[in-house]
Design an enzyme around this catalytic site. Structure first.
Site, PDB file in Angstrom:
ATOM      1  N   CYS A  98      47.024 180.993  48.223  1.00 16.83           N
ATOM      2  CA  CYS A  98      45.749 181.452  48.248  1.00 16.83           C
ATOM      3  C   CYS A  98      44.890 181.167  47.236  1.00 16.83           C
ATOM      4  O   CYS A  98      45.251 181.356  45.724  1.00 16.83           O
ATOM      5  CB  CYS A  98      45.860 183.002  47.877  1.00 16.83           C
ATOM      6  SG  CYS A  98      44.453 183.874  47.424  1.00 16.83           S
ATOM      7  N   CYS A 138      33.016 184.585  39.942  1.00 18.13           N
ATOM      8  CA  CYS A 138      32.610 185.079  41.237  1.00 18.13           C
ATOM      9  C   CYS A 138      30.522 185.755  40.788  1.00 18.13           C
ATOM     10  O   CYS A 138      31.068 186.971  40.396  1.00 18.13           O
ATOM     11  CB  CYS A 138      32.504 186.070  42.605  1.00 18.13           C
ATOM     12  SG  CYS A 138      31.890 185.825  43.889  1.00 18.13           S
ATOM     13  N   CYS A 178      30.595 192.185  44.305  1.00 19.39           N
ATOM     14  CA  CYS A 178      30.985 193.123  44.822  1.00 19.39           C
ATOM     15  C   CYS A 178      31.671 194.577  44.234  1.00 19.39           C
ATOM     16  O   CYS A 178      32.520 193.603  43.757  1.00 19.39           O
ATOM     17  CB  CYS A 178      31.707 192.443  46.689  1.00 19.39           C
ATOM     18  SG  CYS A 178      31.608 191.477  47.631  1.00 19.39           S
ATOM     19  N   GLY A 205      35.896 183.540  43.549  1.00 22.67           N
ATOM     20  CA  GLY A 205      34.579 182.956  43.359  1.00 22.67           C
ATOM     21  C   GLY A 205      34.155 183.048  45.525  1.00 22.67           C
ATOM     22  O   GLY A 205      35.372 183.159  46.048  1.00 22.67           O
ATOM     23  N   GLU A 206      33.372 182.412  45.652  1.00 23.84           N
ATOM     24  CA  GLU A 206      32.503 182.128  47.292  1.00 23.84           C
ATOM     25  C   GLU A 206      32.757 180.951  47.220  1.00 23.84           C
ATOM     26  O   GLU A 206      32.068 180.334  47.041  1.00 23.84           O
ATOM     27  CB  GLU A 206      31.189 182.707  46.627  1.00 23.84           C
ATOM     28  CG  GLU A 206      29.892 182.555  48.094  1.00 23.84           C
ATOM     29  CD  GLU A 206      31.652 182.157  49.548  1.00 23.84           C
ATOM     30  OE1 GLU A 206      31.496 184.111  49.703  1.00 23.84           O
ATOM     31  OE2 GLU A 206      30.813 182.178  50.365  1.00 23.84           O
ATOM     32  N   SER A 253      37.058 182.120  53.189  1.00 23.13           N
ATOM     33  CA  SER A 253      37.280 182.654  53.817  1.00 23.13           C
ATOM     34  C   SER A 253      34.893 183.056  52.434  1.00 23.13           C
ATOM     35  O   SER A 253      35.621 182.333  51.965  1.00 23.13           O
ATOM     36  CB  SER A 253      38.080 183.874  53.044  1.00 23.13           C
ATOM     37  OG  SER A 253      36.940 185.401  53.149  1.00 23.13           O
ATOM     38  N   SER A 311      33.916 187.882  55.089  1.00 21.57           N
ATOM     39  CA  SER A 311      34.288 189.517  55.094  1.00 21.57           C
ATOM     40  C   SER A 311      32.999 190.472  55.377  1.00 21.57           C
ATOM     41  O   SER A 311      32.076 190.228  54.504  1.00 21.57           O
ATOM     42  CB  SER A 311      34.608 189.304  53.598  1.00 21.57           C
ATOM     43  OG  SER A 311      35.658 188.224  53.242  1.00 21.57           O
ATOM     44  N   LEU A 312      33.326 190.742  56.485  1.00 23.44           N
ATOM     45  CA  LEU A 312      32.363 191.363  56.627  1.00 23.44           C
ATOM     46  C   LEU A 312      32.291 193.184  56.299  1.00 23.44           C
ATOM     47  O   LEU A 312      31.088 193.539  55.646  1.00 23.44           O
ATOM     48  CB  LEU A 312      32.990 191.710  58.299  1.00 23.44           C
ATOM     49  CG  LEU A 312      31.193 192.266  59.122  1.00 23.44           C
ATOM     50  CD1 LEU A 312      30.403 191.249  59.042  1.00 23.44           C
ATOM     51  CD2 LEU A 312      31.895 192.294  60.516  1.00 23.44           C
ATOM     52  N   HIS A 313      33.280 194.031  56.142  1.00 25.87           N
ATOM     53  CA  HIS A 313      33.090 195.681  55.504  1.00 25.87           C
ATOM     54  C   HIS A 313      32.671 196.292  56.019  1.00 25.87           C
ATOM     55  O   HIS A 313      32.328 197.482  55.495  1.00 25.87           O
ATOM     56  CB  HIS A 313      33.156 194.707  54.146  1.00 25.87           C
ATOM     57  CG  HIS A 313      33.601 194.019  53.371  1.00 25.87           C
ATOM     58  ND1 HIS A 313      35.606 194.067  53.625  1.00 25.87           N
ATOM     59  CD2 HIS A 313      34.014 192.922  52.589  1.00 25.87           C
ATOM     60  CE1 HIS A 313      35.881 193.070  53.469  1.00 25.87           C
ATOM     61  NE2 HIS A 313      35.559 192.521  52.324  1.00 25.87           N
ATOM     62  N   ASN A 359      42.208 197.295  48.240  1.00 23.32           N
ATOM     63  CA  ASN A 359      43.534 197.279  46.842  1.00 23.32           C
ATOM     64  C   ASN A 359      42.755 198.179  46.151  1.00 23.32           C
ATOM     65  O   ASN A 359      41.420 197.998  45.747  1.00 23.32           O
ATOM     66  CB  ASN A 359      43.144 195.759  46.359  1.00 23.32           C
ATOM     67  CG  ASN A 359      45.073 195.662  47.960  1.00 23.32           C
ATOM     68  OD1 ASN A 359      45.537 195.946  48.580  1.00 23.32           O
ATOM     69  ND2 ASN A 359      44.057 194.230  48.129  1.00 23.32           N
ATOM     70  N   CYS A 386      44.297 190.919  47.506  1.00 24.50           N
ATOM     71  CA  CYS A 386      42.881 190.798  47.655  1.00 24.50           C
ATOM     72  C   CYS A 386      41.900 191.328  46.981  1.00 24.50           C
ATOM     73  O   CYS A 386      41.947 191.747  46.590  1.00 24.50           O
ATOM     74  CB  CYS A 386      42.493 191.232  49.281  1.00 24.50           C
ATOM     75  SG  CYS A 386      43.395 190.452  50.791  1.00 24.50           S
TER      76      CYS A 386
HETATM   77  N1  SAH Z   1      34.509 185.005  47.888  1.00 25.78           N
HETATM   78  C1  SAH Z   1      35.364 185.056  49.292  1.00 25.78           C
HETATM   79  C2  SAH Z   1      37.063 185.052  49.253  1.00 25.78           C
HETATM   80  C3  SAH Z   1      37.368 185.608  48.127  1.00 25.78           C
HETATM   81  S1  SAH Z   1      37.392 187.388  48.059  1.00 25.78           S
HETATM   82  C4  SAH Z   1      34.624 186.247  50.389  1.00 25.78           C
HETATM   83  O1  SAH Z   1      34.680 187.611  49.867  1.00 25.78           O
HETATM   84  O2  SAH Z   1      35.440 186.290  51.550  1.00 25.78           O
HETATM   85  C5  SAH Z   1      38.845 187.584  49.837  1.00 25.78           C
HETATM   86  C6  SAH Z   1      39.260 188.722  50.799  1.00 25.78           C
HETATM   87  O3  SAH Z   1      39.593 189.587  49.941  1.00 25.78           O
HETATM   88  C7  SAH Z   1      38.064 189.363  50.788  1.00 25.78           C
HETATM   89  O4  SAH Z   1      37.905 189.533  52.217  1.00 25.78           O
HETATM   90  C8  SAH Z   1      37.235 190.586  50.117  1.00 25.78           C
HETATM   91  O5  SAH Z   1      35.818 191.227  50.888  1.00 25.78           O
HETATM   92  C9  SAH Z   1      38.703 190.854  50.209  1.00 25.78           C
HETATM   93  N2  SAH Z   1      38.878 191.887  49.077  1.00 25.78           N
HETATM   94  C10 SAH Z   1      37.659 191.764  47.615  1.00 25.78           C
HETATM   95  N3  SAH Z   1      38.699 192.749  47.095  1.00 25.78           N
HETATM   96  C11 SAH Z   1      38.748 193.916  47.893  1.00 25.78           C
HETATM   97  C12 SAH Z   1      39.599 195.098  47.395  1.00 25.78           C
HETATM   98  N4  SAH Z   1      39.941 195.472  46.235  1.00 25.78           N
HETATM   99  N5  SAH Z   1      40.669 195.352  48.724  1.00 25.78           N
HETATM  100  C13 SAH Z   1      41.473 194.668  49.892  1.00 25.78           C
HETATM  101  N6  SAH Z   1      40.401 193.775  49.823  1.00 25.78           N
HETATM  102  C14 SAH Z   1      39.522 192.568  48.903  1.00 25.78           C
HETATM  103 FE1  SF4 Z   2      33.594 187.300  45.102  1.00 27.03          FE
HETATM  104 FE2  SF4 Z   2      34.676 187.899  47.662  1.00 27.03          FE
HETATM  105 FE3  SF4 Z   2      34.911 189.274  45.262  1.00 27.03          FE
HETATM  106 FE4  SF4 Z   2      32.597 189.336  46.899  1.00 27.03          FE
HETATM  107  S1  SF4 Z   2      35.227 190.525  47.430  1.00 27.03           S
HETATM  108  S2  SF4 Z   2      32.624 189.831  44.438  1.00 27.03           S
HETATM  109  S3  SF4 Z   2      32.650 187.433  47.557  1.00 27.03           S
HETATM  110  S4  SF4 Z   2      35.330 187.011  45.757  1.00 27.03           S
END
Ligand code: SAH
Ligand code: SF4
Length: 368
Positions: A122, A129, A133, A175-176, A207, A230-232, A306, A349
């Site tokens: 990974c 970033c 979020c 990062g994005e 992602s 990453s929809l959520h 997480n 994650c």
């Molecule tokens: N920035 C990109 C890729 C890295 S984050 C993105 O957001 O897609 C990788 C994944 O972990 C994303 O789906 C993100 O939303 C998720 N993620 C971030 N924080 C998390 C957490 N605390 N618990 C579970 N998943 C999380």
């Molecule tokens: Fe950046 Fe992905 Fe974390 Fe959102 S979840 S802050 S886009 S790394």
């Protein structure tokens, strides 16, 4: 000083030619760096001595120094902290799987290691970033800069030297990636080039939090990698809070871009959905999600949130996670629960962040 890892295949050939060397030297360099994991010009024994000395004074192979390593209790997740040239640090995670893949995008590797069917790295694409979020440790720590192509590919190399062969790469670290499109794509080209790391495009997943112009660009690429989104949340009101980029690219722009990607590439899209207690985990939200994804070749990855320091959010209780999963499956949406990996070493994650070396104490420092 030139970092050879930042050069594309063609760029490396041109540079070698500019030194007055034959083109095949570029192939030799690629072989040492990406196949033998030798990053010291002096150890490249089939290069003439004079050239080795010259390379050593004019170029470098920018593998960042590993300043800390930690391993989960079961030994299946390992995290390394890498220090970049400018002293910033990034985290890279290795995940070993003995079982069959639980997501359709992760197919059986063609070259399984002796013990593990899948060895997934990974990788990060930025220091911090900018998306911010609120449930993500990386997002909360703020943004510093983009990584270079060499810094992105170097993460795979650093891990490959300790756990070869790598079978899959997920661009899901800090990062994005689509905000650092060019560097990320150049790194992916080095990962897939048959004379470099030689990974199949299908073993690479990027992602995104929903950077719509980047998704359009990705749809045009010849190399067809997997896309995870990453929809959520199934609606703009909740998604605006959880993924602030949604205010710029709301679902009515994001979903058509994803549908276009799927139609053009015929690849199955993965949707990541972190389940957060009382925020996005209600049965009606599961039903709304099923409706949003109807007819799309996709797969939903449910991730129990997480824990991250200072976050107001709690994870959804297991019973409700299963109920959410059942609603999606009942509506015909392929859904899996993501296997938790490395939570206790903050390698899960959204748990990755810049860590000061002294915070990663000797207690966590294992030899892996
Ligand atoms: N920035 C990109 C890729 C890295 S984050 C993105 O957001 O897609 C990788 C994944 O972990 C994303 O789906 C993100 O939303 C998720 N993620 C971030 N924080 C998390 C957490 N605390 N618990 C579970 N998943 C999380
Ligand atoms: Fe950046 Fe992905 Fe974390 Fe959102 S979840 S802050 S886009 S790394």
């Amino acid at each position: 000083m030139i970092d050879v890892l930042n050069l594309t295949k063609a760029g490396l050939r041109d540079w070698v030619a500019s030194l007055g060397e034959p083109e095949y030297r570029a192939g030799q360099l690629d072989h040492w760096i990406y196949r033998e994991f030798v990053w010291d010009f002096n150890a490249m024994t089939d290069l003439p001595r004079g050239l080795r000395v010259r390379l050593d004074s004019e170029a470098r192979i920018g593998i960042p120094k590993t300043v800390a390593e930690s391993a989960s209790v079961d030994g299946l997740t390992r995290k390394i902290l890498l220090r970049l040239e400018d002293e910033h640090t990034i985290e890279t995670v290795l995940m070993l799987y003995q079982d069959a893949p639980n997501s359709p995008e992760l197919e059986e590797p063609h070259n399984p290691g002796p013990d593990f069917k899948r060895r997934t790295v990974c990788i990060s694409t930025q220091v911090g970033c900018p998306i911010g979020c609120p449930f993500c440790a990386t997002g909360q720590a703020g943004y510093i800069r983009n990584l270079s192509p060499g810094e992105i590919v170097a993460q795979v190399l650093a891990i490959a030297r300790m756990a070869s062969p790598i079978t899959n790469v997920v661009v899901m670290g800090m990062g994005e990636p689509l905000l650092n499109y060019d560097a990320t794509w150049q790194a992916i080209e080095s990962l897939t080039d048959s004379e470099r790391l030689g990974l199949g495009a299908r073993r690479i997943t990027v992602s995104t939090s929903g950077e719509v112009p980047g998704i359009h660009r990705l749809a045009q690429e010849k190399l067809q990698i997997n896309l995870a989104v990453s929809l959520h949340a199934p609606d703009d009101a909740v998604r605006n809070v959880l993924v602030p980029l949604n205010r710029k690219y709301p679902l009515k722009e994001l979903m058509p871009a994803v549908r276009e990607y799927s139609a053009r590439t015929r690849r199955r899209i993965t949707f990541e959905y972190a389940l957060i207690d009382n925020v996005n985990d209600r049965p009606e939200q599961a039903r709304a999600l099923a409706l949003l994804l109807k007819g799309l070749l996709c797969h939903v990855n449910l991730i129990p949130l997480n824990p991250t320091p200072g976050s107001p959010y709690q994870r959804t209780p297991y019973g409700q996670v299963k109920a959410f999963e059942r609603i999606l499956q009942g509506a015909g949406i392929p859904t899996t629960l993501r296997v938790e990996k490395g939570i206790e070493i903050s390698a899960g994650c959204g748990q990755l962040r810049q860590v000061e070396e002294r915070k990663v104490g000797a207690r966590q420092l294992h030899t892996v």
